[in-house]
Design a protein around this motif. Structure first.
Motif, PDB file in Angstrom:
ATOM      1  N   MET B   1       0.830  -1.190   0.000  1.00 43.55           N
ATOM      2  CA  MET B   1       0.000   0.000   0.000  1.00 43.55           C
ATOM      3  C   MET B   1       0.868   1.246   0.000  1.00 43.55           C
ATOM      4  O   MET B   1       1.903   1.290   0.638  1.00 43.55           O
ATOM      5  CB  MET B   1      -0.915   0.025   1.215  1.00 43.55           C
ATOM      6  N   ARG B   2       0.384   2.230  -0.732  1.00 44.47           N
ATOM      7  CA  ARG B   2       1.201   3.431  -0.891  1.00 44.47           C
ATOM      8  C   ARG B   2       0.798   4.516   0.115  1.00 44.47           C
ATOM      9  O   ARG B   2      -0.346   4.587   0.527  1.00 44.47           O
ATOM     10  CB  ARG B   2       1.034   3.965  -2.311  1.00 44.47           C
ATOM     11  N   PHE B   3       1.757   5.317   0.442  1.00 47.32           N
ATOM     12  CA  PHE B   3       1.490   6.445   1.323  1.00 47.32           C
ATOM     13  C   PHE B   3       1.511   7.732   0.514  1.00 47.32           C
ATOM     14  O   PHE B   3       2.264   7.863  -0.454  1.00 47.32           O
ATOM     15  CB  PHE B   3       2.559   6.534   2.423  1.00 47.32           C
ATOM     16  N   PHE B   4       0.685   8.674   0.955  1.00 50.16           N
ATOM     17  CA  PHE B   4       0.786  10.007   0.385  1.00 50.16           C
ATOM     18  C   PHE B   4       2.114  10.614   0.840  1.00 50.16           C
ATOM     19  O   PHE B   4       2.676  10.210   1.864  1.00 50.16           O
ATOM     20  CB  PHE B   4      -0.376  10.881   0.879  1.00 50.16           C
ATOM     21  N   GLU B   5       2.543  11.627   0.083  1.00 50.81           N
ATOM     22  CA  GLU B   5       3.828  12.258   0.410  1.00 50.81           C
ATOM     23  C   GLU B   5       3.839  12.786   1.847  1.00 50.81           C
ATOM     24  O   GLU B   5       4.825  12.621   2.566  1.00 50.81           O
ATOM     25  CB  GLU B   5       4.106  13.402  -0.579  1.00 50.81           C
ATOM     26  N   TYR B   6       2.747  13.413   2.269  1.00 47.67           N
ATOM     27  CA  TYR B   6       2.751  14.001   3.612  1.00 47.67           C
ATOM     28  C   TYR B   6       2.860  12.920   4.689  1.00 47.67           C
ATOM     29  O   TYR B   6       3.433  13.152   5.758  1.00 47.67           O
ATOM     30  CB  TYR B   6       1.519  14.901   3.839  1.00 47.67           C
ATOM     31  N   SER B 200      24.045  20.985   5.700  1.00 45.87           N
ATOM     32  CA  SER B 200      23.134  20.011   6.318  1.00 45.87           C
ATOM     33  C   SER B 200      22.211  19.406   5.255  1.00 45.87           C
ATOM     34  O   SER B 200      22.070  19.959   4.157  1.00 45.87           O
ATOM     35  CB  SER B 200      22.309  20.680   7.419  1.00 45.87           C
ATOM     36  N   PHE B 201      21.580  18.285   5.634  1.00 47.46           N
ATOM     37  CA  PHE B 201      20.696  17.578   4.693  1.00 47.46           C
ATOM     38  C   PHE B 201      19.265  17.593   5.201  1.00 47.46           C
ATOM     39  O   PHE B 201      19.018  17.565   6.416  1.00 47.46           O
ATOM     40  CB  PHE B 201      21.154  16.126   4.532  1.00 47.46           C
ATOM     41  N   VAL B 202      18.341  17.607   4.251  1.00 49.43           N
ATOM     42  CA  VAL B 202      16.926  17.598   4.612  1.00 49.43           C
ATOM     43  C   VAL B 202      16.142  16.839   3.530  1.00 49.43           C
ATOM     44  O   VAL B 202      16.424  16.972   2.339  1.00 49.43           O
ATOM     45  CB  VAL B 202      16.429  19.053   4.806  1.00 49.43           C
ATOM     46  N   ALA B 203      15.184  16.022   3.981  1.00 41.98           N
ATOM     47  CA  ALA B 203      14.343  15.275   3.021  1.00 41.98           C
ATOM     48  C   ALA B 203      13.330  16.230   2.415  1.00 41.98           C
ATOM     49  O   ALA B 203      12.529  16.827   3.128  1.00 41.98           O
ATOM     50  CB  ALA B 203      13.628  14.135   3.741  1.00 41.98           C
ATOM     51  N   LEU B 204      13.369  16.373   1.103  1.00 41.44           N
ATOM     52  CA  LEU B 204      12.462  17.311   0.421  1.00 41.44           C
ATOM     53  C   LEU B 204      11.243  16.603  -0.163  1.00 41.44           C
ATOM     54  O   LEU B 204      10.256  17.242  -0.488  1.00 41.44           O
ATOM     55  CB  LEU B 204      13.212  18.050  -0.691  1.00 41.44           C
ATOM     56  N   ASP B 205      11.337  15.309  -0.352  1.00 45.69           N
ATOM     57  CA  ASP B 205      10.200  14.535  -0.842  1.00 45.69           C
ATOM     58  C   ASP B 205      10.461  13.075  -0.450  1.00 45.69           C
ATOM     59  O   ASP B 205      11.625  12.669  -0.331  1.00 45.69           O
ATOM     60  CB  ASP B 205      10.065  14.665  -2.370  1.00 45.69           C
ATOM     61  N   ALA B 206       9.398  12.341  -0.218  1.00 42.61           N
ATOM     62  CA  ALA B 206       9.568  10.928   0.173  1.00 42.61           C
ATOM     63  C   ALA B 206       8.450  10.079  -0.410  1.00 42.61           C
ATOM     64  O   ALA B 206       7.323  10.556  -0.573  1.00 42.61           O
ATOM     65  CB  ALA B 206       9.567  10.815   1.695  1.00 42.61           C
ATOM     66  N   HIS B 207       8.792   8.859  -0.739  1.00 44.89           N
ATOM     67  CA  HIS B 207       7.804   7.882  -1.232  1.00 44.89           C
ATOM     68  C   HIS B 207       7.943   6.610  -0.413  1.00 44.89           C
ATOM     69  O   HIS B 207       9.058   6.125  -0.224  1.00 44.89           O
ATOM     70  CB  HIS B 207       8.049   7.552  -2.712  1.00 44.89           C
ATOM     71  N   MET B 208       6.819   6.110   0.040  1.00 44.63           N
ATOM     72  CA  MET B 208       6.839   4.877   0.835  1.00 44.63           C
ATOM     73  C   MET B 208       5.747   3.942   0.349  1.00 44.63           C
ATOM     74  O   MET B 208       4.620   4.373   0.081  1.00 44.63           O
ATOM     75  CB  MET B 208       6.551   5.168   2.314  1.00 44.63           C
ATOM     76  N   ASP B 209       6.077   2.686   0.288  1.00 45.86           N
ATOM     77  CA  ASP B 209       5.132   1.616  -0.038  1.00 45.86           C
ATOM     78  C   ASP B 209       5.264   0.543   1.030  1.00 45.86           C
ATOM     79  O   ASP B 209       6.382   0.067   1.268  1.00 45.86           O
ATOM     80  CB  ASP B 209       5.515   0.960  -1.383  1.00 45.86           C
TER      81      ASP B 209
END
Ligand code: SF4
Lengths: 84, 403
Positions: B1-6, B200-209
């Protein structure tokens, strides 16, 4: 009485079918609800369930007199061979 | 199942990976409030479970909270590839020095997760792998043993990243691997992973399944994120054919006729056997066949259920024949399935001998089953014929029919 499905037919002697106690027994033992009772207690064969018969022989084992079987299950796909 | 970006961003944040100060809004006024809190230019992003948001106008850059509100209003009403947005994500417009890629994906053939890293992010990783293969680092790892920071270091260093960036990236990739394993993910991706001007690093977008079968194990996480149990979150919405398949399964508690999935071929499949369905599906394709569907039948279905499934497949537009195939069955009866599929043909007015390309289910009650098949002239095979050979015969037959 006799009812035929596509693969299975069930035949019950009329006198046995009219016996409410026997009809109740058949209704209880069949795992796929091929037997039911009419409001007056007599036996009804449920056409729509005939082809679900799993050939378990429980109805035959429940017969009143094994020497004179009142219930017959026939395999229509096997030239009407009797389930024994 | 996929997650929305937020939701994916929230998962990343909970794992201790730095994220921007984003917010999620379902109303334009909420978008304005979030933009006010952020205090600067923002990005307003449609929250849909499909790609191509930017092209479709689902991503806009706002300079003021009022602009963010106006864009949110437009985007909330914008359908993208048949999907209406769940809401909008309001993100600070970050000044990014460089975009990186970090991801973990399940490698099916290897039966292990693989970590993928690239200093070239913000675009599809497949494109980077094709155009700059030396800029993509990969490493398989165990999903049982702990993931060590050294493994992350190896993957990152293999792409030429060194020094401070390497040191800052190691904990991010290590935490991402942990997120993947602990949450039964099949994909955990941060793209882009932005390096800011201060290094420094920061996550700007993410995808999760997440593995669908693992939903029960992560009930708390899903509840926290507000994912309803009725939400399927599949890659696409179920088709009417697939919904009808679910109805066939639900009508009768006996056995299973599950995972009915639509394809556009001409060979209908009534297949099953604990992984055997996938093998059979692949075998049909390997022999040049075109499956009309996938399904998993088993667990001793009733005649009615086997009949219902076969009818559904037989009436699918474009289906010429069906192949009924399983591995050797012990908890499913051959004769019951045979009755079901033959009954389906008869009730639809078809000749079973013509409509059933092959019946290959050996096992429990096969003698009775084979008698039924013989009576109706259906070609059948016993256990001496492999699944692969049965699939080959089915394809050969349907190609003869189609020719
Ligand atoms: S053999 Fe079993 S399933 Fe068939 S009619 Fe008799 S009791 Fe019912």
């Amino acid at each position: 009485m006799r009812k035929d499905g596509t693969f299975i037919a069930v035949e019950v002697e009329d006198s046995a079918a009219a016996d409410a106690a026997f009809a109740q027994k058949l209704t209880e033992v069949c795992p796929v609800d091929i037997f039911a009772q009419e409001p007056d207690g007599s036996l009804r064969i449920v056409d729509g369930n005939l082809d679900e018969c799993v050939l378990c022989r429980l109805c035959i084992d429940a017969d009143r007199d094994p020497a004179h079987p009142a219930v017959k299950v026939l395999k229509l796909y096997d030239a009407g061979a009797l389930l024994v | 199942m996929r997650f929305f970006e937020y939701e994916a961003r929230e998962i990343v944040k909970r794992a201790g990976i730095p994220v921007t100060d984003f917010g999620f809004a379902t109303e334009p006024s909420q978008a304005r409030e979030i933009a006010q809190r952020i205090g600067g230019p923002t990005v307003v992003k449609s929250q849909v479970l499909t790609g191509g948001r930017m092209k479709a106008g689902g991503v806009k850059f706002a300079d003021t909270p009022e602009e963010a509100e106006a864009y949110a209003r437009d985007i909330l009403a914008l359908e993208i590839k048949g999907h209406m947005p769940r809401g909008v994500l309001i993100d600070p417009k970050a000044e990014v020095a460089q975009e990186y890629y970090a991801g973990v994906v399940w490698d099916g053939p290897r039966k292990q997760p693989v970590m993928i890293f690239s200093p070239v992010g913000g675009i599809d990783i497949e494109q980077v792998a094709e155009e700059q293969p030396d800029k993509v680092g990969r490493r398989h790892f165990s999903n049982i043993l702990p993931f060590s920071e050294f493994m992350a270091k190896e993957v990152i260093a293999s792409t030429g990243v060194t020094g401070g960036a390497l040191n800052k990236l190691v904990p991010i990739l290590t935490r991402l691997a942990k997120v993947f394993v602990e949450n039964d993910m099949t994909l955990a991706e941060i793209n882009p992973l932005g390096q800011l001007a201060d290094g420094s690093f920061v996550a700007l977008d993410a995808h999760m399944d997440m593995e669908n079968e693992a939903r029960g194990r992560h009930a708390k996480l899903l509840a926290d994120l507000g994912v309803g149990s009725e939400e399927t979150r599949q890659a696409r919405e179920a088709t009417p054919f697939e919904i009808a398949g679910e109805e066939v399964d639900a009508q009768d508690h006996r056995g299973v006729a599950g995972n009915v999935t639509e394809f556009d071929g001409n060979l209908g499949l009534v297949i099953g056997a604990g992984g055997g369905s996938l093998t059979l599906f692949d075998a049909v394709r390997a022999h040049g066949g075109k499956p009309a569907n996938y399904c998993e039948i088993g667990g001793n279905p009733s005649v009615a259920k086997a009949c219902g499934l076969a009818k559904l497949v037989l009436t699918k537009p474009g289906v010429d024949q069906i192949a009924v195939m399983m591995s050797i069955v012990s908890n499913t009866r051959v004769d019951i399935v045979a009755r079901g599929v033959i009954k389906a043909c008869l009730e639809l007015g078809y000749d079973p001998a013509r409509k059933i390309a092959i019946f290959r289910i050996p096992g429990a009650w096969e003698e009775e089953g084979f008698k039924i098949l013989e009576k109706y002239g259906v070609e059948y095979a016993d256990r001496s014929v492999s699944l692969n050979e049965a699939a080959r015969r089915a394809v050969e037959k349907i190609q003869g029919v189609a020719a």
